[in-house]
Scaffold this motif. Structure first.
Motif, short mmCIF file in Angstrom:
data_model
loop_
_atom_site.label_atom_id
_atom_site.label_comp_id
_atom_site.label_asym_id
_atom_site.label_seq_id
_atom_site.Cartn_x
_atom_site.Cartn_y
_atom_site.Cartn_z
N ILE A 230 3.23 5.45 -5.36
CA ILE A 230 2.32 6.07 -6.32
C ILE A 230 2.80 7.48 -6.65
O ILE A 230 3.19 8.24 -5.76
CB ILE A 230 0.87 6.08 -5.77
N THR B 173 -2.12 -2.95 -3.69
CA THR B 173 -1.85 -4.09 -4.56
C THR B 173 -2.17 -5.36 -3.78
O THR B 173 -2.11 -5.39 -2.55
CB THR B 173 -0.39 -4.12 -5.02
N ALA C 100 -3.81 -4.12 -8.95
CA ALA C 100 -3.67 -2.88 -8.19
C ALA C 100 -4.93 -2.05 -8.36
O ALA C 100 -5.52 -1.99 -9.44
CB ALA C 100 -2.45 -2.09 -8.67
N THR C 101 -5.36 -1.41 -7.27
CA THR C 101 -6.53 -0.54 -7.26
C THR C 101 -6.13 0.81 -6.67
O THR C 101 -5.41 0.86 -5.67
CB THR C 101 -7.67 -1.15 -6.44
N THR C 102 -6.56 1.89 -7.29
CA THR C 102 -6.23 3.23 -6.80
C THR C 102 -7.49 3.99 -6.41
O THR C 102 -8.55 3.78 -6.99
CB THR C 102 -5.45 4.04 -7.85
N VAL D 255 2.72 4.05 -11.17
CA VAL D 255 3.03 3.42 -9.89
C VAL D 255 4.36 2.70 -10.04
O VAL D 255 4.58 1.98 -11.02
CB VAL D 255 1.93 2.43 -9.46
N ASP E 280 -0.59 8.75 -13.31
CA ASP E 280 -1.08 7.44 -12.90
C ASP E 280 0.01 6.39 -12.88
O ASP E 280 -0.27 5.19 -12.95
CB ASP E 280 -2.22 6.99 -13.84
N ARG F 255 0.84 -1.21 0.00
CA ARG F 255 0.00 0.00 0.00
C ARG F 255 0.87 1.25 0.00
O ARG F 255 2.01 1.24 0.47
CB ARG F 255 -0.91 0.03 1.24
N VAL G 160 -1.06 2.60 -14.38
CA VAL G 160 -2.21 1.77 -13.99
C VAL G 160 -3.49 2.19 -14.71
O VAL G 160 -4.47 1.44 -14.71
CB VAL G 160 -2.42 1.82 -12.46
N ILE H 78 -3.12 3.68 -3.13
CA ILE H 78 -3.06 2.48 -3.95
C ILE H 78 -2.93 1.25 -3.05
O ILE H 78 -2.29 1.32 -1.99
CB ILE H 78 -1.87 2.52 -4.94
N LYS I 165 -3.93 10.53 -2.79
CA LYS I 165 -3.96 9.36 -3.66
C LYS I 165 -3.57 8.11 -2.86
O LYS I 165 -2.64 8.16 -2.05
CB LYS I 165 -3.03 9.55 -4.85
#
Length: 501
Positions: free
Chosen positions: A400, A293, A330-332, A407, A405, A277, A429, A291, A289
């Motif tokens: 991040i 994973t 991965a999510t942001t 990473v 965008d 993270r 991402v 992120i 921001k």
């Protein structure tokens, strides 16, 4: 042959400036300094608390290459510990330098604030007997109404929880330690209380980790503004916001999004959350921001009995899920700054999913001249299936970017007929594209360690024919978040600083 001591780390070579090496302002920065007498036009000199002259030099490189600092101080012995970067803000860096061989107490370290633009190295008072926690310490670059620059250093420390009776938890108390360079008070301390324990309701901890503190700071972010807003980030559960320069600072608690399913079991073994993270602030200081994973598979071992939600998983005594590892995703998320702490706005709604999740199978290779990786790594990529190669890598420690965008992920690669080495991968991402790849210094071990941080130390500076000049647009936008007026250089006068790597 015995391994070399840390003082024998040799600073790695950096590529010659191509005119745009740090034009974006963002750099990846090695926390641990090299001990070397390398001088360029960023070099600043100062004096330790023991009266020894010390020299600090910044060496910049374009990500995914890693920038670093070099410290030269012949009067100090760095065999047991080396200088390190604690935190950054604008063009300022807070450095911690060991000045005694024992390294057992807070008084054994000197704290310096390095200014890139002014080429200054200021020794600040030691907070002894208080020992600052590195991740919970933040630096704020400021300017007063008369245009004089100054800075503040703030640190957070948790105290014991406060109960009503034997079991009813009432609040959590924290100490705020604050130093302001424009004040003669030295270090001051204040007690702040948090009574609205939001994250206990929204992101409860499993029974197996109930001894974990309510908040354990993993990193600190300087947001700025009139009140000197700081975000202390616990990467497991939430962020504490505070205007540290106000007369009566108040803590506000904002929980992080619920953990991804692939990370639930990681809570049980209490892995360091920075492994998967990261939280940062955007380039123009208008959003936070985040992120996450996770090791990812479309199936669980028992899909019919798997908990439907995180809270159900916790409620069911944290039954362990077996996830078949088949790559990663991965999510942001983003959160608008300033945060509305009005009671009518539920804090769990602060976060907005920015990207629903990039799966490793969707990542393709797309390098260009500005992001090209070294030829040996490029040959390896071109001769392999990029997706299969990335799927097989254990990605760790996402960083991040503040301004796009991208990473950055750290991994270990062991190609056939080659020695194992560590790399930084730059992945877009939003588009699912591998933009760049850089090999890390083989003298050090970066995997699963929080040793690389992002910094906007070069935000104001763009390289033009080897001369560092301010970036007019970004410098003005950035200063708005720090209460700083544009300098003459930011209004168009060129700087005389010349960077030579």
């Amino acid at each position: 042959m015995a391994p070399p001591t840390v003082s024998l780390w040799i600073p790695p070579p950096l590529p010659e400036s191509d005119g745009n090496a740090t034009a974006s302002g963002l750099v990846l920065l090695d926390r641990w300094c090299y001990i070397a007498n390398l001088v360029n036009d960023t070099t600043a000199e100062g004096t330790t608390s023991t009266g020894v002259r010390i020299q600090v030099t910044f060496r910049a490189a374009r990500p995914p290459l890693v920038s670093h600092f070099c410290v030269h101080c012949p009067g100090l012995d760095f065999l047991n510990a080396v200088p390190k970067v604690i935190t950054t803000d604008a063009d300022l860096i807070l450095l911690c330098v060991p000045v005694y061989p024992t390294i057992g107490h807070g008084r054994d370290w000197d704290y310096f604030v390095y200014s890139l633009r002014a080429r200054r190295l200021d020794l600040i008072p030691n907070p002894n007997p208080t020992c600052l926690c590195d991740p919970a310490t933040v630096l704020l670059s400021r300017e007063d109404e008369d245009g004089a620059s100054w800075y503040a250093v703030a640190a957070l420390d948790a105290t014991f929880p406060v109960y009503h009776g034997r079991s009813a938890l009432v609040r959590r108390d924290f100490y705020l330690y604050l130093y302001k360079s424009n004040s003669s008070e030295g270090w001051i301390s204040k007690v702040m209380s948090l009574s609205d324990l939001v994250r206990d309701r929204l992101i409860p901890l499993p029974d197996t980790v109930e001894d974990r503190l309510y908040h354990e700071t993993d990193k600190s972010i300087a947001i700025g503004g009139e009140g000197g807003t700081v975000a202390w980030v616990d990467l497991w559960r939430g962020i504490l916001f505070c205007d540290v320069l106000s007369d009566c600072p108040v803590l506000h608690d904002v929980p992080l999004p619920v953990p991804a399913r692939g990370n639930w079991n990681r809570l049980l073994v209490e892995l360091d959350p920075f492994i998967f993270r990261d939280v940062t602030i955007s380039r123009n200081r208008d959003s936070i921001k985040y992120i996450e994973t996770e090791s990812w598979s479309p199936r669980d071992e028992q899909p019919n009995t798997a908990p439907a939600s995180y809270t159900e998983w916790v409620r069911n005594k944290s039954r362990k899920l077996r996830v078949f590892r088949d790559g990663w995703k991965a999510t942001t998320w983003t959160m608008t700054i300033p945060v509305d702490f009005d009671d009518s706005h539920p804090l769990e709604n602060c976060w907005h999913r920015h990207h629903s999740g990039i799966d490793v199978k969707d990542v393709t290779l797309q390098l260009d001249a500005s992001n090209a990786c070294p030829s040996n790594l490029l040959d390896m990529l071109c001769c392999s299936n990029t997706t299969e190669m990335l799927k097989g890598l254990q990605m760790a420690c996402p960083i991040i970017s503040m301004d796009d965008d991208i990473v950055y992920l750290i991994s270990t690669i062991e190609p056939r007929h080659m020695d194992k080495f560590e790399v930084v991968l730059a992945i877009d991402v939003s588009k699912g594209v591998l933009r760049g790849l850089a090999e890390l210094d083989a003298q050090k071990d970066f995997i699963f360690k929080d040793d690389i941080v992002s910094s906007d130390i070069c935000w104001y500076l763009s390289k033009v024919t080897g001369t560092v000049e301010p970036s007019k647009r970004t410098a003005k936008q950035h200063n708005m978040g720090h209460g700083i007026k544009p300098t003459k250089q930011e209004l168009g006068e060129p700087s005389a600083v010349h960077v030579k790597n």
